[in-house]
Design a protein around this motif. Structure first.
Motif, short mmCIF file in Angstrom:
data_model
loop_
_atom_site.label_atom_id
_atom_site.label_comp_id
_atom_site.label_asym_id
_atom_site.label_seq_id
_atom_site.Cartn_x
_atom_site.Cartn_y
_atom_site.Cartn_z
N SER A 1 6.21 6.48 -7.32
CA SER A 1 6.40 7.93 -6.71
C SER A 1 5.77 8.02 -8.23
O SER A 1 6.34 8.48 -8.84
N GLY A 2 4.85 7.79 -8.43
CA GLY A 2 4.29 9.37 -9.65
C GLY A 2 4.62 7.63 -10.80
O GLY A 2 4.33 6.63 -10.96
N ASN A 3 5.81 8.35 -11.94
CA ASN A 3 6.05 7.73 -12.86
C ASN A 3 7.74 7.43 -12.40
O ASN A 3 8.48 7.17 -13.58
N THR A 4 7.63 7.63 -11.42
CA THR A 4 9.08 6.91 -10.53
C THR A 4 9.34 5.73 -10.49
O THR A 4 8.35 5.57 -8.96
N LEU A 5 10.00 4.18 -10.06
CA LEU A 5 9.39 3.33 -9.24
C LEU A 5 11.34 3.43 -8.39
O LEU A 5 12.37 3.04 -9.69
N LYS A 6 11.61 3.55 -7.50
CA LYS A 6 12.65 3.19 -7.33
C LYS A 6 13.07 1.55 -6.38
O LYS A 6 12.51 1.06 -5.73
N GLY B 1 1.04 -1.38 -0.27
CA GLY B 1 -0.26 0.10 0.01
C GLY B 1 1.12 0.74 -0.21
O GLY B 1 1.68 1.27 0.06
N GLY B 2 0.33 2.18 -0.42
CA GLY B 2 1.15 3.61 -0.95
C GLY B 2 2.27 3.26 -1.43
O GLY B 2 3.32 4.34 -1.20
N GLY B 3 2.07 2.42 -2.32
CA GLY B 3 3.80 2.20 -3.59
C GLY B 3 4.53 1.80 -3.07
O GLY B 3 5.58 1.68 -3.72
N GLY B 4 4.38 1.18 -2.22
CA GLY B 4 5.37 0.29 -1.00
C GLY B 4 4.82 -0.82 -1.74
O GLY B 4 4.27 -2.06 -1.25
N TYR B 5 6.44 -1.82 -2.06
CA TYR B 5 6.61 -3.19 -2.56
C TYR B 5 7.69 -3.72 -1.48
O TYR B 5 8.94 -2.97 -1.39
N LYS B 6 7.79 -5.16 -0.67
CA LYS B 6 9.07 -5.79 -0.24
C LYS B 6 8.79 -7.31 -0.35
O LYS B 6 7.54 -7.30 -1.37
N SER B 7 10.52 -8.03 0.03
CA SER B 7 9.54 -9.48 0.17
C SER B 7 10.16 -9.87 -0.69
O SER B 7 10.31 -10.86 -1.00
N GLY B 8 10.36 -8.61 -1.92
CA GLY B 8 10.98 -9.44 -3.62
C GLY B 8 12.26 -10.01 -3.63
O GLY B 8 13.27 -10.26 -2.97
N LYS B 9 12.87 -10.89 -5.00
CA LYS B 9 14.22 -10.81 -5.39
C LYS B 9 14.31 -9.70 -6.68
O LYS B 9 13.38 -9.65 -7.65
N ILE B 10 15.55 -10.12 -6.45
CA ILE B 10 15.41 -8.57 -8.11
C ILE B 10 17.47 -9.63 -8.35
O ILE B 10 18.07 -9.99 -7.37
N SER C 1 14.50 -7.56 -2.47
CA SER C 1 14.53 -6.29 -2.71
C SER C 1 13.62 -5.93 -2.26
O SER C 1 12.14 -6.32 -1.64
N LYS C 2 13.22 -4.66 -2.22
CA LYS C 2 11.72 -3.92 -2.10
C LYS C 2 12.08 -2.74 -3.52
O LYS C 2 12.85 -2.26 -3.97
N MET C 3 11.00 -1.86 -3.43
CA MET C 3 10.33 -1.11 -4.39
C MET C 3 9.68 0.16 -3.73
O MET C 3 8.53 -0.33 -2.87
#
Length: 127
Positions: A104-109, A79-88, A99-101
């Motif tokens: 924010s708009g058209n930007t993904l950190k 939620g709120g644009g946050g993602y976690k517990s993944g792999k990259i 990994s996490k992501m």
């Protein structure tokens, strides 16, 4: 009246799965080891995954052996644009990072760590 209310509730229930996660789409990575890629992010079951869909270098688009390979998997939306517990996966080193992501708009950190070594990139939305 009950039939109308039931129909409205049923319609909303059927429509809910049709809503796309805001991170879905095509993202351009930063240059890494002289190349960059377009990553197609989409659901994979109840999680979010990304696949290398196009590859580029200083000469333009080229047919890399990495096209079609997963680069992000098992991301869980917070939620709120946050993602976690993944792999990259970093193709230039072959390393897989926890990994996490953050969207924010058209930007993904995107960021990830292997032990004490952490790296990150900022991806831009293509589509």
């Amino acid at each position: 009246m009950k039939h109308v209310m039931f129909a409205a509730i049923a319609a909303l229930g059927l429509a809910a799965p049709a809503f796309a996660d805001p991170v879905e789409g095509i993202w351009q990575t930063q240059v890494d080891d002289g190349a960059y890629a377009h990553i197609t992010i989409a659901p994979c079951g109840d999680k979010i995954c990304g696949t290398i869909s196009r590859t580029f270098n200083d000469s333009g688009e080229y047919n890399s052996a990495n096209k079609g390979k997963p680069i992000v998997w098992d991301m869980v939306a917070q939620g709120g644009g946050g993602y976690k517990s993944g792999k990259i996966w970093q193709p230039s080193t072959g390393k897989v990072y926890n990994s996490k992501m953050a969207l924010s708009g058209n930007t993904l950190k995107v960021s990830g760590c292997v032990g004490p070594i952490c790296k990150g990139q900022t991806w831009s939305r293509v589509q």
